[in-house]
Write an enzyme that holds these catalytic residues in place. Structure first.
Site, short mmCIF file in Angstrom:
data_model
loop_
_atom_site.label_atom_id
_atom_site.label_comp_id
_atom_site.label_asym_id
_atom_site.label_seq_id
_atom_site.Cartn_x
_atom_site.Cartn_y
_atom_site.Cartn_z
N GLY A 133 0.12 -4.00 4.06
CA GLY A 133 -0.12 -5.43 4.19
C GLY A 133 1.16 -6.19 4.48
N CYS B 244 -0.96 2.20 6.44
CA CYS B 244 -0.60 0.86 6.88
C CYS B 244 -0.23 0.06 5.63
CB CYS B 244 -1.73 0.20 7.65
SG CYS B 244 -3.30 0.07 6.74
N HIS C 145 -8.70 3.28 -2.91
CA HIS C 145 -7.35 2.87 -2.52
C HIS C 145 -6.72 2.01 -3.63
CE1 HIS C 145 -3.98 1.48 -0.35
NE2 HIS C 145 -4.55 0.61 0.48
N CYS D 133 0.80 -1.23 0.00
CA CYS D 133 0.00 0.00 0.00
C CYS D 133 0.83 1.28 0.00
CB CYS D 133 -0.93 0.02 1.21
SG CYS D 133 -1.92 -1.47 1.38
#
Length: 420
Positions: A408, A406, A376, A106
């Site tokens: 993954g 954040c 996103h 991300c």
């Protein structure tokens, strides 16, 4: 009144600064249904790269030495398709400008911007572009979980190894349960995210950061069958924003990841398509080229921190303090926060853990909405947030901004930027 040492250092201009001359993005649209569903990620990248050249007409494109592109889901890491897109884009010197891709899930395009900034700081290059691209419509078939992985990892005795492929939705539920983030609070954040994003669109606040995409669109029915002929379209706006969504409407949605869960399709980020890019150079180079009037601000620094994979959403609450401490900054020194809303559960936890509840209410955290409303697109999210941050700071007059998300598999990343 003298400034605190950390803030003074961040705001002080130096010839070695990495400055930002433009930060642009395509519209972010819903995967499978939205305006860019039939576009290719490299098509979106080419669009935003061309817009970057157009936004900087006094810069000789031959001076752009390297381009880093955040990519998560593309075949072959997107390296060949992205290079093809660069070479295809009118204006670039295909014999002198190089390209590579970066994948930190991300945070991939924030990582791309960081890498280019590091190249500039270490004098490897003087001018570069940090970008990101993603079509989750085309590449999200496995839900970002590898289908051909070493079997021993799937049965590893190390829980943190197995948890790296845990559903992101389940990590959201873990955060909600472990840190007492209620369904009602999550839905309230989602309502606010949509309301803020809808206001930003209505007021034209995204107009300077969004570039139109000329592409194709094929209408299909619920079974995926084509309806009518393919159309040529121009996509100009984000299309995932639900204007007028209410708490009552969100309360009716069923949990998306576990029967008794708190995360729903309404309080989680949207699966999306889009691209974004930022043009970076050394301040001394901008001065030599007569481009100081084009400077939007500067990249200061970034930091990455690890956390448990099964609660990966808490990453910003670890990465942000780490970065602020490194720079000698305090939360009150920050004028605007962009904290990615991968899920309302983790976004709320991070806001609370960072002590930013008042800032959230006051509109200093995600003032123009976040990923719940805007979407996103994994590889493009970081650069999209930088674009929104820089244009937002220019509009409101703030100086210091933070971008964070954040990641993954259990990480968080944060970056500090300053407006000029």
């Amino acid at each position: 009144m003298s400034l605190p040492r950390g803030l003074k250092s961040v705001l002080t201009k130096a010839p070695t600064d990495v400055v930002i001359l433009s930060a642009l993005r395509t519209p972010i649209t819903r995967s499978y249904k939205g305006g860019l569903k039939d576009a290719y990620p490299e098509e979106l990248l080419s669009t935003v790269l061309k817009a970057t050249l157009d936004a900087n007409p006094n810069l000789d494109p031959k001076l752009i030495e390297d381009v880093a592109v955040g990519v998560v889901l593309n075949e072959l890491g997107g390296s060949k398709a992205a290079r093809m897109a660069l070479n295809h884009t009118p204006g670039f010197d295909t014999s002198s400008t190089s390209l590579y891709t970066a994948n930190r899930a991300c945070a991939s395009s924030l990582q791309a911007i960081t890498l280019v900034a590091s190249q500039i700081k270490t004098e490897m290059i003087s001018v570069g572009i940090g970008a990101g691209m993603e079509s989750m419509t085309r590449n999200y078939g496995t839900r970002a979980i590898p289908v051909d992985v070493w079997p021993e990892l799937k049965e590893s005795p190390v829980k943190e190894a197995r948890d790296c492929v845990m559903s992101m939705g389940i990590t959201s539920e873990n955060v909600a349960e472990r840190y007492n983030v209620s369904r009602e609070d999550q839905d309230a954040l989602a309502v606010e995210s949509h309301a803020r994003a809808a206001r930003a669109v209505k007021e034209g606040w995204f107009d300077k950061e969004v570039v139109p995409v000329h592409t194709r669109f094929q209408e299909v029915d619920k079974q995926g069958n084509k309806v009518g002929e393919e159309q040529r379209v121009i996509v100009t706006k984000d299309d995932g924003i639900r204007e007028g969504v209410t708490l009552d409407k969100l309360a009716k949605l069923k949990p998306a990841f576990k029967p008794d869960g708190r995360s729903t399709a309404g309080n989680s980020s949207q699966v999306s398509d889009g691209a974004a890019a930022a043009l970076l150079m050394r301040r001394s180079t901008a001065t030599e080229l007569g481009l100081t009037g084009q400077i939007m601000g500067k990249f200061v620094a970034s930091a990455v921190a690890g956390c448990k994979p099964d609660e990966m959403g808490i990453g910003p609450a670890i990465a942000i303090p780490k970065l602020l401490n490194q720079l000698g900054l305090k939360s009150e020194d920050v004028d605007r926060w962009e904290i990615n809303e991968a899920f309302a559960s983790q976004a709320l936890y991070c806001v609370r853990e960072l002590g930013l509840e008042k800032e959230l209410v006051a509109g200093k955290v995600n003032p123009d909405g976040g990923a719940i409303a805007l979407g996103h697109p994994l590889g493009a999210t970081g650069a999209r947030m930088v674009s929104t941050l820089m244009h937002g700071l220019q509009r409101t007059g703030g100086e210091v901004g933070v971008v964070s998300m954040c990641i993954g598999t259990g990480m968080g990343m944060a970056g500090v930027f300053v407006r000029e």
